[in-house]
Design an enzyme around this catalytic site. Structure first.
Site, PDB file in Angstrom:
ATOM      1  N   MET A 343       0.799  -1.225   0.000  1.00  0.00           N
ATOM      2  CA  MET A 343       0.000   0.000   0.000  1.00  0.00           C
ATOM      3  C   MET A 343       0.831   1.274   0.000  1.00  0.00           C
ATOM      4  SD  MET A 343      -1.422   0.262   3.942  1.00  0.00           S
ATOM      5  CE  MET A 343      -2.352  -1.246   3.910  1.00  0.00           C
ATOM      6  N   HIS A 364       3.721 -11.074  -9.635  1.00  0.00           N
ATOM      7  CA  HIS A 364       2.374 -10.503  -9.500  1.00  0.00           C
ATOM      8  C   HIS A 364       2.315  -9.495  -8.381  1.00  0.00           C
ATOM      9  CE1 HIS A 364       1.723 -12.729  -5.819  1.00  0.00           C
ATOM     10  NE2 HIS A 364       0.456 -12.375  -5.753  1.00  0.00           N
TER      11      HIS A 364
END
Length: 471
Positions: A343, A364
């Site tokens: 984040m 990913h």
């Protein structure tokens, strides 16, 4: 005419023990076969020899350890890949820099890619089928306005949306679900309606930030196929287990497969494609709703999955948390792929080419060196609020449930710089843009306030006080 042929006679002629042996014995007795005629019949009708674990093909490791914790993680990933690659359908394997174990030894790790010949392995795409990421770039918007807008329209946590708050599933897609033998399931059909517009929990998020290349505001969402995908996975594993018992011996249960050239294999492949459409629609409805609430025009939108099965001829590439960069696998983008890290870090937009090292894939995300529980223990005695303040300084970090989940804060993941450096070192992909974070929304620790937990707490309190409790 019948004969006194026994099962042992058939086994001596090459017929393996199994369910087919009894029916074969009955048939040759009815036919009265003996001698060469019996041998010829057995040779023509005996089942193919069961597949056994193979000598593992070479694995491309695009992962290095730089710390003691990483050394342990790499060792565990190597151990599980070495066992996994003995599965007799597999022809190639690769490991991405974000790799970490995801189950018992022999289970495909997060960040793992394997190519299977004529086989679909439900356990290798896992229950979170088609976990994926979508980006919408806006013409003229502020990140806070977009984050506020998506906060109003999204839903995190368990279950789906109640009546009156649901998004509308395409009737054509719903009919296609009903026509598929795997998806025409009451539980799946109900979840397909209720879970549209939901993001679940764990590492799934809604994120707003600014493109470094264009200065524009972008919305990024990360989630998978929710209840429909989880239920399809269970049905797929059930079907694969039946085939595993029929076709193989010594193969781990989690690595069972459905032969792709069977009716069941074709139906499962089509089910995966329909789940893919549903999942893309799940992202799209949230992005459309956020744009409408914010009153902003969309410049571009693209999407890619990183937990899926990709087909090239009779080879099925299973990516357990790996992003495809092979243009043959990218029908929904202009070749630019999305790699979130944590984040507090930029979301990377990447492009890459197929090489022997990457098998057409890139990382990913950032992955983990420790489990969620181990990470929480390592945080020590600091309060959640102290940890949250230290790790989210400068960003608008929100937890939908209102409860902080320290296992999703930046320190829970591998260092973003390490993943990026190894992606570059091994030539997996090139970064073409970054979406710099303004803020994000995640589910948070919703279980802390779950009804079952509150009920259990009330019962414990009642036992301690001698009261009747909340029964």
């Amino acid at each position: 005419m019948t004969t006194n042929i026994t099962g042992k006679d058939l086994i001596d002629l090459g017929f393996e023990q199994g369910r087919e042996l009894g029916a074969a014995l009955e048939r040759v007795r009815v036919l009265g076969l003996e001698g060469q005629a019996l041998a010829d019949w057995v040779n023509a009708n005996k089942p193919a020899p069961k597949l056994k674990p193979q000598v593992a093909p070479e694995i491309q490791f695009n992962l290095e350890a730089e710390t003691e914790a990483e050394e342990e993680n790499v060792a565990k990933v190597r151990e599980t890949m070495d066992v996994l690659m003995r599965t007799p359908t597999l022809r190639a394997g690769a490991v991405m820099p974000d790799a970490c174990p995801a189950g018992p030894v022999g289970t495909i790790p997060v960040g793992g890619v394997v190519a299977a010949q004529n086989a679909i392995h439900p356990g290798m795409h896992s229950a979170d089928i088609c976990c994926s990421v979508m980006v919408t770039e806006f013409e003229d918007a502020q990140p806070k306005d977009i984050l506020d807008a998506v906060h109003k329209v999204t839903h995190f946590g368990p279950g789906g949306r109640p009546n009156g708050m649901r998004y509308t599933m395409s009737p054509e897609l719903y009919d296609a679900f009903r026509e598929n033998s795997f998806l025409n399931d009451k539980k799946i059909l109900q979840a397909a309606l209720e879970h549209l517009g939901t993001q679940g929990d764990g590492n799934h998020f809604a994120y707003a930030g600014t493109s470094s290349a264009n200065g524009t505001t972008c919305l990024v969402t990360h989630h998978g196929s929710r209840g429909p995908g989880a239920s399809l996975y269970k049905l797929g594993m059930r079907a694969a287990e039946a085939w595993r018992k029929k076709l193989s011996t010594g193969v781990l249960k989690q690595n069972a497969w459905i032969p792709a050239d069977t009716d069941e294999g074709e139906a499962y492949w089509q089910a995966l494609q329909l789940i893919r459409k549903w999942t893309k629609g799940n992202h799209n409805c949230l992005h459309q709703a956020a744009a409408q609430v914010a009153g902003k025009d969309v410049r571009e939108r693209f999407w890619n999955e990183h937990n899926f099965v990709f087909r090239k001829g009779d080879m099925f590439y299973h990516a357990k948390g790996a992003t495809p960069v092979d243009t043959e696998m990218l029908p929904d983008t202009n070749g630019t792929q999305i790699v979130p890290l944590n984040m507090a870090e930029p979301v990377l937009l990447i492009r890459g080419a197929v090489t022997d090292r990457n098998l057409g894939f890139a990382p990913h995300g950032a992955g983990r060196n420790f489990s969620r529980s181990a990470h929480k223990r390592a945080l020590g005695e600091r309060s959640e609020a102290e940890i949250f303040a230290a790790e989210t300084q400068g960003i608008d970090a929100r937890f939908y449930s209102g409860n902080i989940d320290t296992s999703e804060l930046p320190s829970a993941y591998k260092p973003a710089a390490t993943v990026r450096a190894q992606m570059a070192k091994f030539g997996l992909a090139d970064v073409v843009d970054e979406i710099v974070p303004y803020g994000s929304i995640m589910a948070g620790d919703w279980e802390r306030d779950a009804p079952w937990r509150k009920k259990a707490a009330a019962k414990r309190a009642a036992r301690q006080t001698g009261g009747p409790g909340d029964g």
